[in-house]
Design a protein around this motif. Structure first.
Motif, PDB file in Angstrom:
ATOM      1  N   GLY A 227     -39.867 -29.671  17.036  1.00  0.00           N
ATOM      2  CA  GLY A 227     -39.800 -29.742  15.585  1.00  0.00           C
ATOM      3  C   GLY A 227     -39.015 -28.631  14.926  1.00  0.00           C
ATOM      4  O   GLY A 227     -38.384 -28.830  13.896  1.00  0.00           O
ATOM      5  N   GLY A 228     -39.034 -27.435  15.505  1.00  0.00           N
ATOM      6  CA  GLY A 228     -38.362 -26.302  14.870  1.00  0.00           C
ATOM      7  C   GLY A 228     -37.013 -25.971  15.464  1.00  0.00           C
ATOM      8  O   GLY A 228     -36.437 -24.919  15.143  1.00  0.00           O
ATOM      9  N   LEU A 229     -36.481 -26.847  16.286  1.00  0.00           N
ATOM     10  CA  LEU A 229     -35.226 -26.538  16.961  1.00  0.00           C
ATOM     11  C   LEU A 229     -34.038 -26.597  16.014  1.00  0.00           C
ATOM     12  O   LEU A 229     -33.129 -25.773  16.092  1.00  0.00           O
ATOM     13  CB  LEU A 229     -35.012 -27.518  18.117  1.00  0.00           C
ATOM     14  CG  LEU A 229     -33.883 -27.189  19.097  1.00  0.00           C
ATOM     15  CD1 LEU A 229     -34.090 -25.822  19.736  1.00  0.00           C
ATOM     16  CD2 LEU A 229     -33.778 -28.261  20.172  1.00  0.00           C
ATOM     17  N   PHE A 230     -34.041 -27.561  15.099  1.00  0.00           N
ATOM     18  CA  PHE A 230     -32.951 -27.704  14.143  1.00  0.00           C
ATOM     19  C   PHE A 230     -33.429 -27.421  12.727  1.00  0.00           C
ATOM     20  O   PHE A 230     -34.603 -27.602  12.408  1.00  0.00           O
ATOM     21  CB  PHE A 230     -32.376 -29.127  14.188  1.00  0.00           C
ATOM     22  CG  PHE A 230     -31.650 -29.456  15.466  1.00  0.00           C
ATOM     23  CD1 PHE A 230     -30.585 -28.688  15.892  1.00  0.00           C
ATOM     24  CD2 PHE A 230     -32.045 -30.536  16.236  1.00  0.00           C
ATOM     25  CE1 PHE A 230     -29.910 -28.992  17.064  1.00  0.00           C
ATOM     26  CE2 PHE A 230     -31.379 -30.853  17.408  1.00  0.00           C
ATOM     27  CZ  PHE A 230     -30.307 -30.070  17.828  1.00  0.00           C
ATOM     28  N   VAL A 231     -32.483 -27.004  11.880  1.00  0.00           N
ATOM     29  CA  VAL A 231     -32.747 -26.819  10.452  1.00  0.00           C
ATOM     30  C   VAL A 231     -31.939 -27.863   9.699  1.00  0.00           C
ATOM     31  O   VAL A 231     -30.713 -27.933   9.855  1.00  0.00           O
ATOM     32  CB  VAL A 231     -32.351 -25.400   9.992  1.00  0.00           C
ATOM     33  CG1 VAL A 231     -32.565 -25.252   8.494  1.00  0.00           C
ATOM     34  CG2 VAL A 231     -33.148 -24.351  10.764  1.00  0.00           C
ATOM     35  N   ARG A 232     -32.599 -28.684   8.901  1.00  0.00           N
ATOM     36  CA  ARG A 232     -31.902 -29.704   8.134  1.00  0.00           C
ATOM     37  C   ARG A 232     -31.067 -29.056   7.032  1.00  0.00           C
ATOM     38  O   ARG A 232     -31.517 -28.118   6.364  1.00  0.00           O
ATOM     39  CB  ARG A 232     -32.890 -30.685   7.517  1.00  0.00           C
ATOM     40  CG  ARG A 232     -33.637 -31.540   8.526  1.00  0.00           C
ATOM     41  CD  ARG A 232     -32.704 -32.551   9.185  1.00  0.00           C
ATOM     42  NE  ARG A 232     -33.425 -33.434  10.076  1.00  0.00           N
ATOM     43  CZ  ARG A 232     -33.928 -34.612   9.717  1.00  0.00           C
ATOM     44  NH1 ARG A 232     -33.802 -35.026   8.474  1.00  0.00           N
ATOM     45  NH2 ARG A 232     -34.557 -35.366  10.588  1.00  0.00           N
ATOM     46  N   SER A 233     -29.877 -29.576   6.816  1.00  0.00           N
ATOM     47  CA  SER A 233     -29.010 -29.077   5.757  1.00  0.00           C
ATOM     48  C   SER A 233     -29.491 -29.610   4.414  1.00  0.00           C
ATOM     49  O   SER A 233     -29.821 -30.794   4.289  1.00  0.00           O
ATOM     50  CB  SER A 233     -27.564 -29.508   6.012  1.00  0.00           C
ATOM     51  OG  SER A 233     -26.726 -29.117   4.947  1.00  0.00           O
ATOM     52  N   ASP A 234     -29.529 -28.739   3.403  1.00  0.00           N
ATOM     53  CA  ASP A 234     -29.971 -29.166   2.068  1.00  0.00           C
ATOM     54  C   ASP A 234     -28.796 -29.361   1.123  1.00  0.00           C
ATOM     55  O   ASP A 234     -28.971 -29.528  -0.082  1.00  0.00           O
ATOM     56  CB  ASP A 234     -30.949 -28.146   1.479  1.00  0.00           C
ATOM     57  CG  ASP A 234     -30.362 -26.736   1.417  1.00  0.00           C
ATOM     58  OD1 ASP A 234     -29.201 -26.555   1.837  1.00  0.00           O
ATOM     59  OD2 ASP A 234     -31.067 -25.824   0.941  1.00  0.00           O
ATOM     60  N   ARG A 235     -27.596 -29.341   1.656  1.00  0.00           N
ATOM     61  CA  ARG A 235     -26.415 -29.527   0.827  1.00  0.00           C
ATOM     62  C   ARG A 235     -26.122 -31.009   0.631  1.00  0.00           C
ATOM     63  O   ARG A 235     -26.209 -31.801   1.570  1.00  0.00           O
ATOM     64  CB  ARG A 235     -25.206 -28.835   1.461  1.00  0.00           C
ATOM     65  CG  ARG A 235     -25.347 -27.327   1.554  1.00  0.00           C
ATOM     66  CD  ARG A 235     -24.082 -26.716   2.149  1.00  0.00           C
ATOM     67  NE  ARG A 235     -24.194 -25.262   2.236  1.00  0.00           N
ATOM     68  CZ  ARG A 235     -23.227 -24.476   2.711  1.00  0.00           C
ATOM     69  NH1 ARG A 235     -22.090 -25.008   3.143  1.00  0.00           N
ATOM     70  NH2 ARG A 235     -23.399 -23.167   2.757  1.00  0.00           N
ATOM     71  N   ALA A 236     -25.757 -31.354  -0.577  1.00  0.00           N
ATOM     72  CA  ALA A 236     -25.416 -32.744  -0.894  1.00  0.00           C
ATOM     73  C   ALA A 236     -23.948 -32.975  -0.549  1.00  0.00           C
ATOM     74  O   ALA A 236     -23.056 -32.723  -1.347  1.00  0.00           O
ATOM     75  CB  ALA A 236     -25.668 -33.028  -2.372  1.00  0.00           C
ATOM     76  N   THR A 237     -23.699 -33.408   0.667  1.00  0.00           N
ATOM     77  CA  THR A 237     -22.331 -33.637   1.120  1.00  0.00           C
ATOM     78  C   THR A 237     -22.150 -35.092   1.494  1.00  0.00           C
ATOM     79  O   THR A 237     -23.101 -35.854   1.613  1.00  0.00           O
ATOM     80  CB  THR A 237     -22.009 -32.749   2.336  1.00  0.00           C
ATOM     81  OG1 THR A 237     -22.948 -33.044   3.384  1.00  0.00           O
ATOM     82  CG2 THR A 237     -22.099 -31.280   1.983  1.00  0.00           C
ATOM     83  N   ARG A 238     -20.903 -35.476   1.689  1.00  0.00           N
ATOM     84  CA  ARG A 238     -20.628 -36.838   2.097  1.00  0.00           C
ATOM     85  C   ARG A 238     -21.142 -37.085   3.513  1.00  0.00           C
ATOM     86  O   ARG A 238     -21.305 -36.169   4.295  1.00  0.00           O
ATOM     87  CB  ARG A 238     -19.123 -37.093   2.051  1.00  0.00           C
ATOM     88  CG  ARG A 238     -18.527 -37.051   0.653  1.00  0.00           C
ATOM     89  CD  ARG A 238     -17.039 -37.323   0.704  1.00  0.00           C
ATOM     90  NE  ARG A 238     -16.437 -37.303  -0.618  1.00  0.00           N
ATOM     91  CZ  ARG A 238     -15.147 -37.498  -0.849  1.00  0.00           C
ATOM     92  NH1 ARG A 238     -14.319 -37.713   0.175  1.00  0.00           N
ATOM     93  NH2 ARG A 238     -14.673 -37.461  -2.078  1.00  0.00           N
ATOM     94  N   GLY A 239     -21.343 -38.356   3.827  1.00  0.00           N
ATOM     95  CA  GLY A 239     -21.803 -38.696   5.165  1.00  0.00           C
ATOM     96  C   GLY A 239     -23.269 -39.080   5.156  1.00  0.00           C
ATOM     97  O   GLY A 239     -23.816 -39.515   4.146  1.00  0.00           O
ATOM     98  N   HIS A 240     -23.917 -38.906   6.292  1.00  0.00           N
ATOM     99  CA  HIS A 240     -25.317 -39.328   6.421  1.00  0.00           C
ATOM    100  C   HIS A 240     -26.277 -38.285   5.849  1.00  0.00           C
ATOM    101  O   HIS A 240     -25.884 -37.154   5.541  1.00  0.00           O
ATOM    102  CB  HIS A 240     -25.643 -39.611   7.893  1.00  0.00           C
ATOM    103  CG  HIS A 240     -25.447 -38.430   8.790  1.00  0.00           C
ATOM    104  ND1 HIS A 240     -26.387 -37.440   8.917  1.00  0.00           N
ATOM    105  CD2 HIS A 240     -24.430 -38.093   9.630  1.00  0.00           C
ATOM    106  CE1 HIS A 240     -25.977 -36.544   9.789  1.00  0.00           C
ATOM    107  NE2 HIS A 240     -24.780 -36.906  10.237  1.00  0.00           N
ATOM    108  N   GLY A 241     -27.522 -38.682   5.724  1.00  0.00           N
ATOM    109  CA  GLY A 241     -28.525 -37.820   5.123  1.00  0.00           C
ATOM    110  C   GLY A 241     -29.329 -37.008   6.113  1.00  0.00           C
ATOM    111  O   GLY A 241     -30.359 -36.427   5.742  1.00  0.00           O
TER     112      GLY A 241
END
Length: 206
Positions: free
Chosen positions: A141-155
């Motif tokens: 669960g803690g291996l990745f950090v989700r990006s909180d930036r609103a960028t193009r592409g997937h969520g």
């Protein structure tokens, strides 16, 4: 009874030789040596080999030694990448009708990808499983950090952490981020059966 702990330069854990500098040079050397030994055994045992028999033997007996837990020890230096690939390069020369062909042509005729490609493919499959909750969150669960930036592409884009040292930069949780973030939404949010998801990831990772 008190016992003094002995200092060691490397230790094997779950089949992976881990050294104090996390370079995995000892692990690479051990696996390359073992894989070459099996290739030699195949050469001495079989007087003649056709493509189908060679592929069956190689995939079952040799390649697993060069891929086990490669998300942990995946080589980043050119000399290490070349050393691992060299096992497959030499093995494909066992076939008399292919030995004089260039390495890429031998792979094409055998239907075998490079080991570097398979490591990249495996990274993407493992990333897909972690991000989509296939594995237990208490473990990954803690291996990745989700990006909180609103960028193009997937969520489901991941945040790439800054790394001062190559050890950190080349670690699994950092090296997969750019490629994962480049995938289309249809791949990362697929709800079809897993076999189809993996095929999509394979085609995207090429």
């Amino acid at each position: 009874m008190d016992e003094e702990l002995r200092e060691v330069g490397e230790e094997k854990d779950l089949g992976v030789v881990i050294d104090r500098e996390l370079k995995f040079s000892g692990h690479l050397a051990e696996k390359i040596k073992k894989a070459n030994r099996i290739v030699g055994l195949i050469r001495r045992t079989f007087v003649t080999l056709d493509e189908s028999i060679f592929k069956l033997l190689y995939v079952a007996l040799v390649r697993p030694h060069l891929e086990y837990a490669n998300q942990v020890w995946c080589p980043s230096k050119k000399k290490d990448i070349s050393a691992v690939e060299g096992v497959q390069r030499r093995a494909t020369k066992l076939l008399p009708n292919l030995k004089n062909l260039p390495y890429p042509e031998r792979l094409r005729k055998l239907g075998i990808p490079t080991l570097a490609y398979r490591r990249s493919r495996g990274d993407m499959i493992e990333t897909f499983k972690i991000v989509n909750g296939v594995y237990d969150d208490s473990v990954c669960g803690g291996l990745f950090v989700r990006s909180d930036r609103a960028t193009r592409g997937h969520g489901k884009k991941l945040y790439k952490q800054r790394a001062r040292l190559n050890i950190r930069k080349d670690a699994f949780c950092n090296r997969v981020v750019n490629r994962w973030n480049s995938f289309p939404d249809s791949v990362v949010n697929s709800t079809i059966d897993y076999s189809l998801r993996y095929r999509e990831l394979e085609s995207q990772a090429q």
